[in-house]
Scaffold this motif. Structure first.
Motif, PDB file in Angstrom:
ATOM      1  N   THR A  60      -3.315  -1.409   0.216  1.00  0.00           N
ATOM      2  CA  THR A  60      -2.466  -0.201   0.656  1.00  0.00           C
ATOM      3  C   THR A  60      -1.121  -0.444   0.449  1.00  0.00           C
ATOM      4  OG1 THR A  60      -2.292  -1.834   2.855  1.00  0.00           O
ATOM      5  CG2 THR A  60      -4.091  -0.150   2.800  1.00  0.00           C
ATOM      6  N   VAL A  61      -0.429   0.771   0.478  1.00  0.00           N
ATOM      7  CA  VAL A  61       0.923   0.820   0.096  1.00  0.00           C
ATOM      8  C   VAL A  61       1.591   1.193   1.453  1.00  0.00           C
ATOM      9  CG1 VAL A  61       2.828   2.251  -1.143  1.00  0.00           C
ATOM     10  CG2 VAL A  61       0.478   1.845  -2.152  1.00  0.00           C
ATOM     11  N   ARG A  62       2.622   0.330   1.684  1.00  0.00           N
ATOM     12  CA  ARG A  62       3.618   0.666   2.919  1.00  0.00           C
ATOM     13  C   ARG A  62       5.063   1.116   2.349  1.00  0.00           C
ATOM     14  NH1 ARG A  62       3.758   0.057   7.968  1.00  0.00           N
ATOM     15  NH2 ARG A  62       5.610  -0.427   9.095  1.00  0.00           N
ATOM     16  N   ASN A  63       5.354   2.285   2.948  1.00  0.00           N
ATOM     17  CA  ASN A  63       6.666   2.701   2.754  1.00  0.00           C
ATOM     18  C   ASN A  63       7.866   1.826   3.375  1.00  0.00           C
ATOM     19  OD1 ASN A  63       9.394   4.017   2.030  1.00  0.00           O
ATOM     20  ND2 ASN A  63       8.302   6.078   2.581  1.00  0.00           N
ATOM     21  N   ASN A  64       8.525   1.038   2.798  1.00  0.00           N
ATOM     22  CA  ASN A  64       9.634   0.227   3.493  1.00  0.00           C
ATOM     23  C   ASN A  64      11.067   0.726   3.623  1.00  0.00           C
ATOM     24  OD1 ASN A  64       7.746  -1.748   4.286  1.00  0.00           O
ATOM     25  ND2 ASN A  64       7.961  -2.570   2.351  1.00  0.00           N
ATOM     26  N   SER A  65      11.183   2.056   2.799  1.00  0.00           N
ATOM     27  CA  SER A  65      12.281   2.776   2.818  1.00  0.00           C
ATOM     28  C   SER A  65      12.535   3.762   3.824  1.00  0.00           C
ATOM     29  CB  SER A  65      12.366   3.050   1.350  1.00  0.00           C
ATOM     30  OG  SER A  65      11.799   4.325   1.165  1.00  0.00           O
ATOM     31  N   ALA A  66      13.812   4.689   3.742  1.00  0.00           N
ATOM     32  CA  ALA A  66      14.051   5.643   4.576  1.00  0.00           C
ATOM     33  C   ALA A  66      13.642   7.154   3.739  1.00  0.00           C
ATOM     34  CB  ALA A  66      15.427   5.782   4.959  1.00  0.00           C
ATOM     35  N   ASP A  67      12.997   6.929   2.529  1.00  0.00           N
ATOM     36  CA  ASP A  67      12.669   7.900   1.865  1.00  0.00           C
ATOM     37  C   ASP A  67      11.365   8.359   1.844  1.00  0.00           C
ATOM     38  OD1 ASP A  67      15.413   7.934   0.481  1.00  0.00           O
ATOM     39  OD2 ASP A  67      14.249   6.192  -1.006  1.00  0.00           O
ATOM     40  N   LEU A  68      10.985   9.847   1.638  1.00  0.00           N
ATOM     41  CA  LEU A  68       9.616  10.199   1.541  1.00  0.00           C
ATOM     42  C   LEU A  68       8.986  10.199   0.104  1.00  0.00           C
ATOM     43  CD1 LEU A  68      10.231  13.478   3.596  1.00  0.00           C
ATOM     44  CD2 LEU A  68       9.211  11.568   4.453  1.00  0.00           C
ATOM     45  N   PHE A  69       7.885   9.668   0.108  1.00  0.00           N
ATOM     46  CA  PHE A  69       7.208   9.445  -1.205  1.00  0.00           C
ATOM     47  C   PHE A  69       6.150  10.684  -1.466  1.00  0.00           C
ATOM     48  CE2 PHE A  69       8.671   4.973  -0.867  1.00  0.00           C
ATOM     49  CZ  PHE A  69       9.959   5.296  -1.520  1.00  0.00           C
ATOM     50  N   ILE A  70       6.035  11.254  -2.404  1.00  0.00           N
ATOM     51  CA  ILE A  70       5.005  12.267  -2.387  1.00  0.00           C
ATOM     52  C   ILE A  70       3.742  11.578  -2.774  1.00  0.00           C
ATOM     53  CG2 ILE A  70       4.079  14.254  -3.802  1.00  0.00           C
ATOM     54  CD1 ILE A  70       6.832  14.544  -4.994  1.00  0.00           C
ATOM     55  N   ALA A  71       2.810  12.018  -1.620  1.00  0.00           N
ATOM     56  CA  ALA A  71       1.716  11.194  -1.554  1.00  0.00           C
ATOM     57  C   ALA A  71       0.674  11.200  -2.783  1.00  0.00           C
ATOM     58  CB  ALA A  71       0.762  11.595  -0.007  1.00  0.00           C
ATOM     59  N   ASP A  72       0.399  12.467  -3.271  1.00  0.00           N
ATOM     60  CA  ASP A  72      -0.644  12.314  -4.341  1.00  0.00           C
ATOM     61  C   ASP A  72       0.124  11.925  -5.676  1.00  0.00           C
ATOM     62  OD1 ASP A  72       1.232  14.480  -4.949  1.00  0.00           O
ATOM     63  OD2 ASP A  72      -0.239  16.186  -4.989  1.00  0.00           O
ATOM     64  N   SER A  73       1.213  11.471  -5.407  1.00  0.00           N
ATOM     65  CA  SER A  73       1.746  11.005  -6.972  1.00  0.00           C
ATOM     66  C   SER A  73       1.636   9.133  -7.050  1.00  0.00           C
ATOM     67  CB  SER A  73       3.324  11.274  -7.227  1.00  0.00           C
ATOM     68  OG  SER A  73       3.936  10.489  -6.241  1.00  0.00           O
ATOM     69  N   LEU A  74       1.375   8.763  -5.889  1.00  0.00           N
ATOM     70  CA  LEU A  74       1.385   7.269  -5.818  1.00  0.00           C
ATOM     71  C   LEU A  74       0.297   6.457  -6.444  1.00  0.00           C
ATOM     72  CD1 LEU A  74       2.285   6.885  -1.992  1.00  0.00           C
ATOM     73  CD2 LEU A  74       3.719   6.557  -3.968  1.00  0.00           C
TER      74      LEU A  74
END
Length: 207
Positions: A60-74
């Motif tokens: 799994t991938v956890r977002n540890n930042s304050a940014d938004l990451f485009i889900a279908d790009s990961l």
């Protein structure tokens, strides 16, 4: 002779189709940025088949930042595999342990030859801060039957850019537009009722 030539054409066409199928995956991976330090991959061993020496992991991938990451790009990239001593190469030959493994079901390969897997998109368009993605199933077959090894992944993807803020002048103009429309309607109503003349209305319309 004609049969041999036909076979060459068929094989060549098949190779071309395969190249066209994998080119979008390669180019898509090349456009992504390394999210190390902002997003982390968490690896859980789910099962092990001793007969085939196949290991199945959930990542799994956890977002540890304050940014938004485009889900279908990961994507997660299998960066290296280390042995029990923390080494990622064989002692005698110096060959990468990753090259000694069979990676099953990968979605593509990066420009530097590492396998990658697409992260399933959740219910929203973005992986939000402090949230975790759905798991990716990764299967690794150990050709050398090494007793213990550890896969390491890095996360790549695209950051969602924040919407541009309107300038104060643009915001003021947008707020003034409805007010002007209301004033114009009122002036037209006064002219219609004969309460003011068109000349007076023109002077009222001027800022």
């Amino acid at each position: 002779m004609a049969k041999t030539r036909s076979m060459h054409i068929v094989v060549g066409s098949a190779c071309l189709l395969l190249a066209q199928a994998f080119t979008p995956l390669l180019s898509a991976a090349a456009e992504l940025i390394d999210l190390s330090g902002k997003a982390a991959a968490f690896v859980t061993l789910r099962s092990r088949d001793n007969f085939s020496s196949e290991y199945r992991y959930d990542v799994t991938v956890r977002n540890n930042s304050a940014d938004l990451f485009i889900a279908d790009s990961l994507i997660i990239v299998l960066d290296r595999i280390t042995n029990i001593g923390g080494q990622d190469r064989e002692n005698l030959t110096g060959e990468s342990l990753l090259n000694r493994m069979e990676i099953i079901g990968q979605d593509g390969t990066t420009e530097d030859g590492r396998p990658f897997f697409r992260v399933p998109q959740g219910s929203g368009p973005d992986l939000t801060p402090n949230s975790e993605s759905l798991p990716v199933t990764v299967r690794i077959r150990n050709r050398d039957y090494v007793a213990v090894f550890t896969p390491s992944f890095r996360v790549m993807g695209q950051k969602r850019e924040a919407p541009k803020q309107k300038s104060p002048a643009a915001a003021a103009a947008a707020a003034a537009a409805p007010n002007k429309a209301t004033t114009d309607k009122l002036i037209q109503l006064l002219i219609k009722k004969g309460l003011i003349t068109p000349q007076e209305a023109q002077s009222l319309s001027q800022p």
